[in-house]
Design a protein around this motif. Structure first.
Motif, PDB file in Angstrom:
ATOM      1  N   ARG A   1       0.861  -1.169   0.000  1.00  0.00           N
ATOM      2  CA  ARG A   1       0.000   0.000   0.000  1.00  0.00           C
ATOM      3  C   ARG A   1       0.906   1.232   0.000  1.00  0.00           C
ATOM      4  O   ARG A   1       2.025   1.189   0.506  1.00  0.00           O
ATOM      5  CB  ARG A   1      -0.898   0.015   1.223  1.00  0.00           C
ATOM      6  N   TYR A   2       0.396   2.294  -0.562  1.00  0.00           N
ATOM      7  CA  TYR A   2       1.152   3.536  -0.648  1.00  0.00           C
ATOM      8  C   TYR A   2       1.407   4.084   0.760  1.00  0.00           C
ATOM      9  O   TYR A   2       0.517   4.122   1.599  1.00  0.00           O
ATOM     10  CB  TYR A   2       0.374   4.546  -1.483  1.00  0.00           C
ATOM     11  N   GLY A   3       2.649   4.479   1.018  1.00  0.00           N
ATOM     12  CA  GLY A   3       2.988   5.102   2.287  1.00  0.00           C
ATOM     13  C   GLY A   3       3.344   4.139   3.398  1.00  0.00           C
ATOM     14  O   GLY A   3       3.433   4.544   4.557  1.00  0.00           O
TER      15      GLY A   3
ATOM     16  N   TYR B   1       3.591  -8.886   1.140  1.00  0.00           N
ATOM     17  CA  TYR B   1       2.662  -7.759   1.051  1.00  0.00           C
ATOM     18  C   TYR B   1       2.907  -6.880   2.275  1.00  0.00           C
ATOM     19  O   TYR B   1       2.932  -7.370   3.406  1.00  0.00           O
ATOM     20  CB  TYR B   1       1.211  -8.241   1.038  1.00  0.00           C
ATOM     21  N   VAL B   2       3.105  -5.587   2.042  1.00  0.00           N
ATOM     22  CA  VAL B   2       3.386  -4.645   3.126  1.00  0.00           C
ATOM     23  C   VAL B   2       2.190  -3.713   3.291  1.00  0.00           C
ATOM     24  O   VAL B   2       1.728  -3.093   2.330  1.00  0.00           O
ATOM     25  CB  VAL B   2       4.670  -3.836   2.848  1.00  0.00           C
ATOM     26  N   CYS B   3       1.692  -3.650   4.516  1.00  0.00           N
ATOM     27  CA  CYS B   3       0.560  -2.787   4.815  1.00  0.00           C
ATOM     28  C   CYS B   3       0.880  -1.948   6.056  1.00  0.00           C
ATOM     29  O   CYS B   3       1.921  -2.143   6.685  1.00  0.00           O
ATOM     30  CB  CYS B   3      -0.713  -3.611   5.034  1.00  0.00           C
ATOM     31  N   ALA B   4       0.001  -1.018   6.390  1.00  0.00           N
ATOM     32  CA  ALA B   4       0.133  -0.193   7.592  1.00  0.00           C
ATOM     33  C   ALA B   4      -1.208   0.482   7.830  1.00  0.00           C
ATOM     34  O   ALA B   4      -2.047   0.571   6.911  1.00  0.00           O
ATOM     35  CB  ALA B   4       1.234   0.859   7.418  1.00  0.00           C
ATOM     36  N   ASP B   5      -1.411   0.959   9.049  1.00  0.00           N
ATOM     37  CA  ASP B   5      -2.629   1.700   9.360  1.00  0.00           C
ATOM     38  C   ASP B   5      -2.709   2.941   8.477  1.00  0.00           C
ATOM     39  O   ASP B   5      -1.682   3.575   8.190  1.00  0.00           O
ATOM     40  CB  ASP B   5      -2.632   2.141  10.827  1.00  0.00           C
ATOM     41  N   LYS B   6      -3.919   3.295   8.089  1.00  0.00           N
ATOM     42  CA  LYS B   6      -4.110   4.433   7.195  1.00  0.00           C
ATOM     43  C   LYS B   6      -3.540   5.723   7.781  1.00  0.00           C
ATOM     44  O   LYS B   6      -2.887   6.491   7.070  1.00  0.00           O
ATOM     45  CB  LYS B   6      -5.599   4.609   6.862  1.00  0.00           C
ATOM     46  N   GLU B   7      -3.760   5.964   9.052  1.00  0.00           N
ATOM     47  CA  GLU B   7      -3.252   7.203   9.662  1.00  0.00           C
ATOM     48  C   GLU B   7      -1.725   7.258   9.632  1.00  0.00           C
ATOM     49  O   GLU B   7      -1.150   8.318   9.379  1.00  0.00           O
ATOM     50  CB  GLU B   7      -3.776   7.368  11.088  1.00  0.00           C
ATOM     51  N   ASP B   8      -1.069   6.139   9.871  1.00  0.00           N
ATOM     52  CA  ASP B   8       0.391   6.103   9.798  1.00  0.00           C
ATOM     53  C   ASP B   8       0.857   6.390   8.370  1.00  0.00           C
ATOM     54  O   ASP B   8       1.852   7.095   8.163  1.00  0.00           O
ATOM     55  CB  ASP B   8       0.934   4.736  10.231  1.00  0.00           C
ATOM     56  N   ARG B   9       0.158   5.844   7.414  1.00  0.00           N
ATOM     57  CA  ARG B   9       0.514   6.062   6.017  1.00  0.00           C
ATOM     58  C   ARG B   9       0.324   7.529   5.629  1.00  0.00           C
ATOM     59  O   ARG B   9       1.166   8.112   4.942  1.00  0.00           O
ATOM     60  CB  ARG B   9      -0.319   5.143   5.121  1.00  0.00           C
TER      61      ARG B   9
ATOM     62  N   GLU C   1      -4.269  16.715   1.548  1.00  0.00           N
ATOM     63  CA  GLU C   1      -3.559  16.405   0.301  1.00  0.00           C
ATOM     64  C   GLU C   1      -2.948  15.012   0.354  1.00  0.00           C
ATOM     65  O   GLU C   1      -3.036  14.247  -0.610  1.00  0.00           O
ATOM     66  CB  GLU C   1      -2.457  17.442   0.049  1.00  0.00           C
ATOM     67  N   ALA C   2      -2.338  14.687   1.483  1.00  0.00           N
ATOM     68  CA  ALA C   2      -1.714  13.372   1.639  1.00  0.00           C
ATOM     69  C   ALA C   2      -2.771  12.271   1.607  1.00  0.00           C
ATOM     70  O   ALA C   2      -2.576  11.233   0.962  1.00  0.00           O
ATOM     71  CB  ALA C   2      -0.929  13.308   2.947  1.00  0.00           C
ATOM     72  N   LYS C   3      -3.887  12.483   2.283  1.00  0.00           N
ATOM     73  CA  LYS C   3      -4.971  11.499   2.309  1.00  0.00           C
ATOM     74  C   LYS C   3      -5.513  11.273   0.904  1.00  0.00           C
ATOM     75  O   LYS C   3      -5.728  10.140   0.470  1.00  0.00           O
ATOM     76  CB  LYS C   3      -6.085  11.965   3.237  1.00  0.00           C
ATOM     77  N   SER C   4      -5.706  12.348   0.170  1.00  0.00           N
ATOM     78  CA  SER C   4      -6.208  12.251  -1.201  1.00  0.00           C
ATOM     79  C   SER C   4      -5.218  11.499  -2.096  1.00  0.00           C
ATOM     80  O   SER C   4      -5.610  10.622  -2.877  1.00  0.00           O
ATOM     81  CB  SER C   4      -6.471  13.655  -1.754  1.00  0.00           C
ATOM     82  N   MET C   5      -3.936  11.827  -1.974  1.00  0.00           N
ATOM     83  CA  MET C   5      -2.900  11.163  -2.770  1.00  0.00           C
ATOM     84  C   MET C   5      -2.852   9.674  -2.435  1.00  0.00           C
ATOM     85  O   MET C   5      -2.774   8.831  -3.331  1.00  0.00           O
ATOM     86  CB  MET C   5      -1.537  11.809  -2.523  1.00  0.00           C
ATOM     87  N   LEU C   6      -2.913   9.360  -1.160  1.00  0.00           N
ATOM     88  CA  LEU C   6      -2.867   7.973  -0.705  1.00  0.00           C
ATOM     89  C   LEU C   6      -4.062   7.188  -1.241  1.00  0.00           C
ATOM     90  O   LEU C   6      -3.907   6.092  -1.789  1.00  0.00           O
ATOM     91  CB  LEU C   6      -2.862   7.974   0.824  1.00  0.00           C
ATOM     92  N   GLU C   7      -5.248   7.745  -1.117  1.00  0.00           N
ATOM     93  CA  GLU C   7      -6.453   7.044  -1.575  1.00  0.00           C
ATOM     94  C   GLU C   7      -6.446   6.855  -3.095  1.00  0.00           C
ATOM     95  O   GLU C   7      -6.826   5.794  -3.597  1.00  0.00           O
ATOM     96  CB  GLU C   7      -7.705   7.789  -1.122  1.00  0.00           C
ATOM     97  N   ARG C   8      -6.003   7.879  -3.819  1.00  0.00           N
ATOM     98  CA  ARG C   8      -5.920   7.776  -5.279  1.00  0.00           C
ATOM     99  C   ARG C   8      -4.907   6.701  -5.684  1.00  0.00           C
ATOM    100  O   ARG C   8      -5.173   5.853  -6.536  1.00  0.00           O
ATOM    101  CB  ARG C   8      -5.542   9.124  -5.895  1.00  0.00           C
TER     102      ARG C   8
ATOM    103  N   ASP D   1       3.038  -5.717   8.589  1.00  0.00           N
ATOM    104  CA  ASP D   1       2.328  -4.498   8.952  1.00  0.00           C
ATOM    105  C   ASP D   1       3.335  -3.556   9.607  1.00  0.00           C
ATOM    106  O   ASP D   1       3.752  -3.776  10.742  1.00  0.00           O
ATOM    107  CB  ASP D   1       1.188  -4.842   9.914  1.00  0.00           C
ATOM    108  N   THR D   2       3.737  -2.530   8.869  1.00  0.00           N
ATOM    109  CA  THR D   2       4.780  -1.635   9.386  1.00  0.00           C
ATOM    110  C   THR D   2       4.300  -0.789  10.561  1.00  0.00           C
ATOM    111  O   THR D   2       5.122  -0.302  11.331  1.00  0.00           O
ATOM    112  CB  THR D   2       5.364  -0.725   8.279  1.00  0.00           C
ATOM    113  N   SER D   3       2.993  -0.633  10.739  1.00  0.00           N
ATOM    114  CA  SER D   3       2.489   0.080  11.917  1.00  0.00           C
ATOM    115  C   SER D   3       2.752  -0.733  13.175  1.00  0.00           C
ATOM    116  O   SER D   3       3.085  -0.182  14.228  1.00  0.00           O
ATOM    117  CB  SER D   3       0.989   0.344  11.801  1.00  0.00           C
TER     118      SER D   3
END
Length: 161
Positions: free
Chosen positions: A10-12, A81-89, A103-110, A138-140
C-alpha cells in the motif's frame, strides 16, 4: 538459491525502505515501476511481464507491477505484502511529500485505488488478498526498521540464504 522477492504494498507503508535494506543485506538489486518501464521501452520488450520474467532470472527484489502473479509458478519466488494503518501512512506521506493532511490522504487514496485497479486489470484478482502472498508485514505494528530483519531471519531459518 536464486531468490526473487516480490513486494506488493500500500502507498505510504515504507516498503521501498524495506526493499532497500534487504537489497543491501542480500546484495541483490531492487526493481521498481520506473526501472521496469524504462526496460520495457529501452530494450523493446513486448510487455512488463516479459521484463519481470527476464529480471527474475537472477536474484532480485521487484516492487509491485503484479510480479507475484507473473512469477507465481517459479519455486524461487517469495511474495510479500506490506501494509500499515491508514493514519500512519497519511503521516508518512505528509512528511515525505511536505503535504497537508488532506492532500496526503487524497494522494494515498488515489494511489491505492490505482494500484488495486491495475492489479485487478492485469490478474483478475483482488489486490491485497492474503492468499496471494507468503508473508504480510504491517509496518504500523512491526516498524519499518524491523521488517527487513524479520525477512532475513525467516530466510536464514528456512535456509534460503
Amino acid at each position: 538459491m536464486n531468490l526473487v522477492i516480490t513486494m506488493s504494498r500500500r502507498y505510504g507503508t515504507g516498503a521501498s525502505l524495506i526493499a532497500e535494506e534487504l537489497s543491501r543485506k542480500l546484495d541483490i538489486p531492487v526493481y521498481d515501476k520506473a526501472y521496469i518501464e524504462h526496460e520495457l521501452h529501452e530494450d523493446n520488450f513486448s510487455n512488463e511481464a516479459d521484463v519481470i520474467r527476464e529480471l527474475a532470472a537472477n536474484p532480485c527484489i521487484i516492487l509491485g507491477r503484479c510480479a507475484s502473479e507473473i512469477l507465481k509458478d517459479q519455486v524461487n519466488v517469495f511474495n510479500v505484502y506490506v501494509c500499515a494503518d491508514k493514519e500512519d501512512r497519511i503521516k508518512r506521506v505528509m512528511e515525505k511529500k511536505s503535504l497537508s493532511r488532506e492532500e496526503a490522504k487524497s494522494m494515498l487514496e488515489r494511489n491505492d485505488r490505482e494500484r488495486a485497479d491495475y492489479y485487478n486489470e492485469h490478474t483478475g484478482k483482488v489486490w491485497g488478498d492474503v492468499n496471494n502472498y507468503h508473508m504480510i508485514l504491517d509496518t504500523s505494528q512491526l516498524g519499518i526498521q524491523n521488517c527487513a530483519g524479520i525477512l532475513m531471519k525467516y530466510f536464514e531459518r528456512v535456509e534460503i540464504i
